[in-house]
Design a protein around this motif. Structure first.
Motif, PDB file in Angstrom:
ATOM      1  N   GLN A 159       1.010  -1.722  -0.521  1.00 15.82           N
ATOM      2  CA  GLN A 159       0.007   0.381   0.211  1.00 15.82           C
ATOM      3  C   GLN A 159       0.987   1.310   0.273  1.00 15.82           C
ATOM      4  N   TYR A 160       1.810   1.351   0.782  1.00 18.24           N
ATOM      5  CA  TYR A 160       2.331   2.579   1.029  1.00 18.24           C
ATOM      6  C   TYR A 160       4.071   2.958   0.664  1.00 18.24           C
ATOM      7  N   ALA A 161       4.265   1.459   0.303  1.00 13.77           N
ATOM      8  CA  ALA A 161       5.486   1.469  -0.412  1.00 13.77           C
ATOM      9  C   ALA A 161       6.510   1.394  -1.683  1.00 13.77           C
ATOM     10  N   PRO A 162       5.995   2.188  -2.779  1.00 10.33           N
ATOM     11  CA  PRO A 162       6.014   1.442  -3.746  1.00 10.33           C
ATOM     12  C   PRO A 162       7.546   1.566  -4.612  1.00 10.33           C
ATOM     13  N   ASN A 163       8.464   1.604  -3.704  1.00  9.02           N
ATOM     14  CA  ASN A 163      10.092   2.398  -4.262  1.00  9.02           C
ATOM     15  C   ASN A 163      10.265   0.737  -3.778  1.00  9.02           C
ATOM     16  N   LEU A 164      10.467   0.030  -2.914  1.00 11.52           N
ATOM     17  CA  LEU A 164      10.650  -0.933  -2.306  1.00 11.52           C
ATOM     18  C   LEU A 164       9.819  -1.866  -2.970  1.00 11.52           C
ATOM     19  N   GLU A 169       9.045  -6.464  -7.106  1.00 14.23           N
ATOM     20  CA  GLU A 169       8.336  -7.194  -8.008  1.00 14.23           C
ATOM     21  C   GLU A 169       8.931  -7.207  -8.982  1.00 14.23           C
ATOM     22  N   SER A 170      10.102  -6.519  -9.273  1.00  9.18           N
ATOM     23  CA  SER A 170      11.229  -6.681 -10.662  1.00  9.18           C
ATOM     24  C   SER A 170      12.072  -6.951 -10.414  1.00  9.18           C
ATOM     25  N   ASP A 171      12.727  -7.884  -9.212  1.00 16.37           N
ATOM     26  CA  ASP A 171      13.594  -8.493  -9.045  1.00 16.37           C
ATOM     27  C   ASP A 171      13.485  -9.984  -8.289  1.00 16.37           C
ATOM     28  N   PRO A 172      12.970 -11.561  -8.934  1.00 19.97           N
ATOM     29  CA  PRO A 172      13.304 -12.500  -8.822  1.00 19.97           C
ATOM     30  C   PRO A 172      14.164 -13.053  -7.281  1.00 19.97           C
ATOM     31  N   ASP A 173      15.337 -12.685  -7.806  1.00 23.35           N
ATOM     32  CA  ASP A 173      16.080 -13.234  -6.554  1.00 23.35           C
ATOM     33  C   ASP A 173      16.069 -11.964  -5.144  1.00 23.35           C
ATOM     34  N   VAL A 174      15.116 -10.917  -5.312  1.00 21.05           N
ATOM     35  CA  VAL A 174      14.879 -10.171  -4.179  1.00 21.05           C
ATOM     36  C   VAL A 174      14.036 -10.793  -3.752  1.00 21.05           C
ATOM     37  N   LYS A 175      12.351 -10.629  -4.386  1.00 25.28           N
ATOM     38  CA  LYS A 175      11.552 -12.107  -3.960  1.00 25.28           C
ATOM     39  C   LYS A 175      11.860 -12.948  -3.283  1.00 25.28           C
ATOM     40  N   LYS A 176      12.688 -13.577  -3.890  1.00 24.48           N
ATOM     41  CA  LYS A 176      12.976 -14.896  -2.535  1.00 24.48           C
ATOM     42  C   LYS A 176      13.715 -14.419  -1.822  1.00 24.48           C
ATOM     43  N   LEU A 191      20.308  -3.893   1.268  1.00 24.75           N
ATOM     44  CA  LEU A 191      20.001  -4.058  -0.296  1.00 24.75           C
ATOM     45  C   LEU A 191      21.870  -4.364  -1.199  1.00 24.75           C
ATOM     46  N   LYS A 192      21.483  -5.351  -1.974  1.00 29.20           N
ATOM     47  CA  LYS A 192      22.765  -4.707  -2.740  1.00 29.20           C
ATOM     48  C   LYS A 192      22.593  -5.355  -4.259  1.00 29.20           C
ATOM     49  N   LEU A 193      21.686  -4.643  -4.718  1.00 30.54           N
ATOM     50  CA  LEU A 193      21.838  -5.576  -6.566  1.00 30.54           C
ATOM     51  C   LEU A 193      22.414  -5.742  -7.169  1.00 30.54           C
ATOM     52  N   ASP A 194      23.182  -4.317  -7.352  1.00 36.09           N
ATOM     53  CA  ASP A 194      24.784  -5.365  -7.791  1.00 36.09           C
ATOM     54  C   ASP A 194      25.466  -5.715  -7.059  1.00 36.09           C
ATOM     55  N   ALA A 195      24.795  -7.242  -7.134  1.00 35.67           N
ATOM     56  CA  ALA A 195      25.772  -7.963  -5.998  1.00 35.67           C
ATOM     57  C   ALA A 195      27.327  -8.480  -5.947  1.00 35.67           C
ATOM     58  N   LEU A 196      26.958  -9.271  -6.997  1.00 39.98           N
ATOM     59  CA  LEU A 196      28.684  -9.150  -7.535  1.00 39.98           C
ATOM     60  C   LEU A 196      29.279  -8.648  -7.361  1.00 39.98           C
ATOM     61  N   LYS A 197      29.112  -7.702  -7.403  1.00 44.37           N
ATOM     62  CA  LYS A 197      30.576  -6.537  -7.543  1.00 44.37           C
ATOM     63  C   LYS A 197      31.314  -5.842  -6.196  1.00 44.37           C
ATOM     64  N   ASN A 371      28.893 -16.696  -0.378  1.00 40.21           N
ATOM     65  CA  ASN A 371      28.006 -16.524  -1.102  1.00 40.21           C
ATOM     66  C   ASN A 371      28.028 -14.922  -1.641  1.00 40.21           C
ATOM     67  N   MET A 372      28.357 -14.565  -3.339  1.00 36.53           N
ATOM     68  CA  MET A 372      28.359 -13.599  -3.968  1.00 36.53           C
ATOM     69  C   MET A 372      27.124 -13.026  -4.579  1.00 36.53           C
ATOM     70  N   ASN A 373      26.148 -13.949  -4.540  1.00 38.65           N
ATOM     71  CA  ASN A 373      24.992 -13.495  -5.275  1.00 38.65           C
ATOM     72  C   ASN A 373      23.851 -13.164  -4.657  1.00 38.65           C
ATOM     73  N   ASN A 374      24.140 -13.076  -3.007  1.00 36.68           N
ATOM     74  CA  ASN A 374      23.045 -12.544  -2.407  1.00 36.68           C
ATOM     75  C   ASN A 374      22.925 -10.982  -2.151  1.00 36.68           C
ATOM     76  N   LYS A 375      21.576 -10.773  -2.322  1.00 35.86           N
ATOM     77  CA  LYS A 375      21.082  -9.006  -2.772  1.00 35.86           C
ATOM     78  C   LYS A 375      20.223  -9.101  -1.520  1.00 35.86           C
ATOM     79  N   VAL A 376      20.080  -9.714  -0.603  1.00 36.75           N
ATOM     80  CA  VAL A 376      19.181  -8.559   0.772  1.00 36.75           C
ATOM     81  C   VAL A 376      20.337  -9.902   1.501  1.00 36.75           C
ATOM     82  N   LEU A 377      20.671  -8.744   2.781  1.00 34.36           N
ATOM     83  CA  LEU A 377      21.335  -8.970   3.294  1.00 34.36           C
ATOM     84  C   LEU A 377      20.354  -9.128   4.808  1.00 34.36           C
ATOM     85  N   THR A 378      20.361  -9.779   6.030  1.00 37.27           N
ATOM     86  CA  THR A 378      20.336 -10.058   7.285  1.00 37.27           C
ATOM     87  C   THR A 378      19.830  -9.022   8.135  1.00 37.27           C
TER      88      THR A 378
END
Length: 560
Positions: A159-164, A169-176, A191-197, A371-378
């Motif tokens: 409802q209130y967080a259009p950016n997140l 919704e646009s990144d399957p890895d983040v959604k997972k 978040l680290k969407l550019d995860a590898l770098k 794992n250098m592919n993790n995009k969502v940290l804890t």
């Protein structure tokens, strides 16, 4: 607002023996920000106002009514070099001006965040928002939701967080990765969407000027590492006529050699739970681990490993590097490279460092130990059950602002024209950051402006990294380390509460015994023939059951 939260049955995975990296540091079939999982629990979300329109952007200001968010998070030594709390940071001051919402930060004493969090979470009244490494919460965020300490955010985000929401919704890895196994989203994360770098910032570091002097190249295999370390030991690369070089060093203590696990992927194994032929395994009981131990013991006997590696503290480690004694070690592009480039720039113009590749394994691949592919940290900020229900929409919008284009620039780089300038698609930090007039180091100076150099609820922008890699050795290291595969490492799986309880009990014994035994074998106190006994002992402690539970968690992760 107090609600009884229903049972959420999944908890955090316990990983052992890996670097930190890193850590860390981390959605279900139909979860994400917009739907309820078919496996959803009884955990309730707050009721939303009827007929409200879903936001497509965050209005500024968010509200004109007087409103203050009470916010708890750990402090950071980089920030405290120039200010007391995060509320003094330039980006948070600007955010208050733009959003109309004030924030009162509370910080536990440095280094005491775990103990203070446990005390805080047991109290009756909580702050509105808690930012924490939820991997450290007893029982994980699942337990926090079950106990009614933090709330489910799915519907609020929708409802209130259009950016997140757009990122999810646009990144399957983040959604997972952002949701618990039942679909619950509980935090606005780092978040680290550019995860590898962004994740490839730690690895093997070697004195490049020593390599050049001896006519050597950065090692790529274990055999080449042995050649380089032996040359460092015997050929006087520091030029003082003394055999005082320490070919490989570190500051790992206390009293064990577990960080030598960073060489174990060269043998096709890692020092904890790993992926092997599509299944979860425990590296230290695999046959390849014996070869790793045997090689490390040989290096130690040849004095290629600093004999004080188990007792070095930060000061001793710094001394050995800045006094031309250390030939190689494991570290990061900032604390392990940039720091020493700055310290040595004036005293030794020949001083140079490079990032060596992660050593190639027998199958021809170079593997990282994390794992250098993790995009969502804890790490992330959660809303507690003490927050005023009528203010939830404002709190969520305030949190979502960080993920907007304007908020992202603000919290990654600071104030344009003050801490940074745009240069086409790149950004450049100003002299306030790179040559601070008050004597702050670049990381301390940036910490007074932005979150990117620390951790926080943002999408970390890799342009901040590019702008801070001042020396070619740092840039080359980041490029080289990006080539390593993460195929040996587990994805961010989650154990159920029952699984986590059992695994914790098993691994507390296994880790203690493994650390003691591997250290004794490497430093020569026990023969390599002890390996078979070590394997049997670890199996008797229940490691097979722990592996089975990790396998079940991995299979659940794969079906998200």
């Amino acid at each position: 607002m107090k609600r009884k939260m229903g049972l959420v049955i999944l908890s955090l995975a316990l990983l052992v023996g890996l670097m930190s990296a890193c850590s860390q540091n981390n959605a279900p079939n139909e979860g994400g920000a917009t739907g309820n999982s078919s496996q959803a629990t009884n955990a309730q979300s707050p009721e939303l106002p009827a007929g409200g329109e879903k936001l497509t952007e965050i209005p500024l200001p968010i509200t004109n009514e007087a409103f203050t968010i009470n916010y708890w998070r750990a402090n950071d030594a980089k920030l405290t070099a120039s200010m007391d709390n995060f509320g003094e940071m330039a980006s948070y001051k600007k955010k208050e001006e733009l959003t109309g919402i004030k924030v009162k930060f509370t910080h536990p004493p440095l280094g005491q965040q775990k103990d203070q969090f446990n005390l805080l979470i047991a109290t009756k009244e909580l702050p509105d928002v808690i930012y924490y490494n939820w991997a450290d919460a007893v029982g994980g965020p699942e337990k926090m939701i079950e106990d009614g300490r933090i709330i489910r955010l799915n519907e609020l985000i929708d409802q209130y967080a259009p950016n997140l929401k757009n990122i999810i919704e646009s990144d399957p890895d983040v959604k997972k990765q952002i949701a618990l196994d039942d679909g619950t989203i509980y935090m606005f994360p780092l978040l680290k969407l550019d995860a590898l770098k962004l994740n490839a910032t730690t690895g093997p570091i070697v004195r490049k000027d020593w390599l050049d002097k001896l006519g050597l190249k950065a090692p790529t295999t274990i055999d080449e590492w042995h050649t380089v370390l032996k040359a460092f030991k015997e050929q006087d690369p520091n030029g003082n006529g003394k055999p005082d070089e320490l070919p490989f060093t570190g500051n790992w203590g206390p009293g064990n050699l577990t960080k030598l696990h960073d060489f174990s992927p060269a043998f096709g194994v890692i020092g904890g739970f790993e992926m092997k032929s599509g299944k979860v395994a425990f590296g230290p009981i695999e046959a390849e681990y014996k070869s790793f131990l045997e090689t490390m013991a040989a290096w130690y006997k040849e004095e290629l490993i600093d004999p004080e590696i188990m007792t070095n503290d930060g000061k001793a480690f710094d001394y050995k590097i800045t006094n031309n004694l250390a030939g190689s070690y494991l570290g990061g592009v900032f604390s392990g490279m940039g720091k020493y480039f700055n310290l040595m720039r004036d005293t030794d113009p020949n001083f140079n460092l490079t990032g060596a590749p992660w050593p190639v394994s027998p199958d021809g691949n170079a593997y990282a130990t994390f794992n250098m592919n993790n995009k969502v940290l804890t790490y992330g900020e959660a809303i507690t059950s003490s927050a005023d229900e009528d203010k939830l929409k404002y709190i969520v919008q305030w949190m979502d602002f960080n993920y907007s284009p304007q908020g992202s620039d603000l919290f990654n780089f600071g104030i344009e024209g003050e801490s940074y300038e745009k240069d086409g698609d790149a950004i450049k930090f100003t002299g306030l950051i790179t040559d601070n007039p008050n004597g702050l180091t670049y990381d301390q100076a940036l910490a007074s402006y932005a979150l990117s150099i620390m951790d926080g609820p943002i999408n970390q922008d890799s342009k901040y990294l590019d702008a801070l890699l001042f020396d070619q050795g740092q840039r080359d290291a980041n490029t080289e380390w990006m080539k390593a595969s993460s195929e040996l490492t587990l994805p961010p799986i989650r154990l159920t509460m029952d699984e986590a309880s059992t695994v914790t009990s098993i691994m507390s014994q296994v880790n203690t015994y493994l650390n003691e035994t591997m250290t004794a074998i490497i430093n020569g106190q026990k023969p390599i023939s002890e390996f078979d006994k070590m394997v049997e002992t670890i199996k008797s402690m229940g490691i097979d059951q722990a592996v089975e539970m990790h396998q079940a968690a991995y299979e659940r992760y794969q079906t998200k």
